[in-house]
Design a protein around this motif. Sequence first.
Motif, short mmCIF file in Angstrom:
data_model
loop_
_atom_site.label_atom_id
_atom_site.label_comp_id
_atom_site.label_asym_id
_atom_site.label_seq_id
_atom_site.Cartn_x
_atom_site.Cartn_y
_atom_site.Cartn_z
N GLY A 137 0.84 -1.19 0.00
CA GLY A 137 0.00 0.00 0.00
C GLY A 137 0.88 1.24 0.00
N GLN A 138 0.35 2.31 -0.59
CA GLN A 138 1.11 3.57 -0.66
C GLN A 138 1.15 4.24 0.71
N ASN A 139 2.32 4.65 1.15
CA ASN A 139 2.43 5.45 2.37
C ASN A 139 2.06 6.89 2.05
N HIS A 140 1.47 7.58 3.04
CA HIS A 140 1.20 9.00 2.79
C HIS A 140 2.06 9.90 3.65
N GLY A 141 2.84 9.29 4.56
CA GLY A 141 3.82 10.07 5.31
C GLY A 141 3.26 10.87 6.47
N LYS A 142 2.07 10.50 6.95
CA LYS A 142 1.49 11.24 8.09
C LYS A 142 1.77 10.55 9.42
N GLY A 143 2.77 9.68 9.44
CA GLY A 143 3.11 8.95 10.67
C GLY A 143 2.85 7.47 10.48
N GLN A 144 3.76 6.67 11.06
CA GLN A 144 3.67 5.22 10.85
C GLN A 144 2.35 4.63 11.32
N ASP A 145 1.78 5.23 12.39
CA ASP A 145 0.52 4.67 12.92
C ASP A 145 -0.67 4.98 12.03
N LYS A 146 -0.44 5.77 10.97
CA LYS A 146 -1.53 6.11 10.05
C LYS A 146 -1.36 5.43 8.69
N GLU A 147 -0.24 4.72 8.50
CA GLU A 147 -0.01 4.10 7.19
C GLU A 147 -0.89 2.87 7.03
N ALA A 148 -1.15 2.52 5.78
CA ALA A 148 -2.03 1.38 5.52
C ALA A 148 -1.52 0.53 4.37
N PHE A 149 -1.69 -0.76 4.54
CA PHE A 149 -1.55 -1.72 3.42
C PHE A 149 -2.85 -1.64 2.61
N CYS A 150 -3.95 -1.93 3.29
CA CYS A 150 -5.27 -1.81 2.65
C CYS A 150 -6.34 -1.93 3.73
N SER A 151 -7.33 -1.05 3.66
CA SER A 151 -8.41 -1.07 4.67
C SER A 151 -9.68 -1.72 4.13
N GLY A 152 -9.54 -2.50 3.06
CA GLY A 152 -10.69 -3.27 2.57
C GLY A 152 -11.55 -2.50 1.60
N GLY A 153 -12.79 -2.97 1.44
CA GLY A 153 -13.71 -2.36 0.48
C GLY A 153 -14.06 -0.94 0.90
N ASP A 154 -14.14 -0.05 -0.09
CA ASP A 154 -14.46 1.36 0.18
C ASP A 154 -15.94 1.44 0.56
N GLN A 155 -16.18 1.66 1.86
CA GLN A 155 -17.56 1.64 2.36
C GLN A 155 -18.41 2.78 1.82
N LYS A 156 -17.72 3.81 1.31
CA LYS A 156 -18.48 4.97 0.81
C LYS A 156 -19.07 4.70 -0.58
N VAL A 157 -18.60 3.63 -1.26
CA VAL A 157 -19.20 3.30 -2.57
C VAL A 157 -19.89 1.94 -2.50
#
Length: 276
Positions: free
Chosen positions: A62-82
């Motif tokens: 998953g792409q890092n966004h650089g807002k801190g290691q505790d906020k990085e993600a591999f993948c949070s699953g299906g996009d619940q908003k769609v």
Amino acid sequence: NWVAGTRNYEDIKYEVYDHIAKITINRPEVRNAFRPKTVSELIDAFSVARDDTEVGVIILTGQNHGKGQDKEAFCSGGDQKVRGNGGYVGEDHIPRLNVLDLQHLIRITPKPVIAMVNGFAIGGGHVLHLVCDLSIASENARFGQTGPRVGSFDGGYGAGLLAAMVGQKKAREIWFLCRQYTAKEALDMGMVNTVVPFDQLEEETVKWAQEILCLSPMALRMLKASFNAATDGLAGLQQFAGDATLLYYTSDEAKEGRDAFVQKRKPDFDQFPKFP
Ligand code: 2NE
């Protein structure tokens, strides 16, 4: 040193380095949740890597966004908003669960696939790491299912493969309580292969990939199919049998059958040994 592929993706990145393909889910603003387009692009990228005879190992991350290691993600699953009525809805307005096709593709891709888990692997994102052959996690990574909390479940690989990996009691705990687990806990459960500091994750993953690349691709292919045959029922056997057919097609014996048909003559199988 990664070289970008030629495909134009919006939700993912495809890069290659030293016979390794790296596929990155690139929606860090939603913790790399996937929508139908993300999954379609992942399916395309995995197909590209599978067909590329120069690629021997595939990394999913998953792409890092650089807002801190505790906020990085591999993948949070299906996009619940769609998520609509019956699946996740994309531009074509068709509700889909196309991530199940992706899971299957990762399983049948005859090359080792390594999940490089750089942060949250949650819900359908957790199942994606499960279906990869190996998982290498950074210390900040967090693992878990949320289905029963958000009104969903994955009773396929998400339940069965997880139980085969961590045992029935633990798998039921993971699904029934929807807790999050640390990288160390995931390691102790047998869900990941190793845990490394965040800033060493890619280096370590590439090192594992390069070790694999020194080995026989056909032996690795047969082993992957063998492991799948034990857990994937007839679909697993089909994969294993397909590999046996591939090998058989390379033999003179199989070629004699093909040539005899094309040449409109009786095949001469007497010349081939009847092995004990
Ligand atoms: C991943 C996690 C634990 C991260 O928590 P935190 O606190 O670090 O981030 P936050 O604030 O929750 O999320 C940041 C932004 O990403 C969005 C959030 O809504 C938020 O955006 P804003 O509200 O600020 O605009 N975001 C995160 N995950 C998202 C998702 N899956 N869909 C859409 N937007 C998402 C935390 O974010 C979390 O628990 N996420 C949800 C995990 C989840 O429940 N996933 C779906 C499971 S069901 C599934 O994947 C599935 C299945 O069961 C069967 C078949 C196919 C798929």
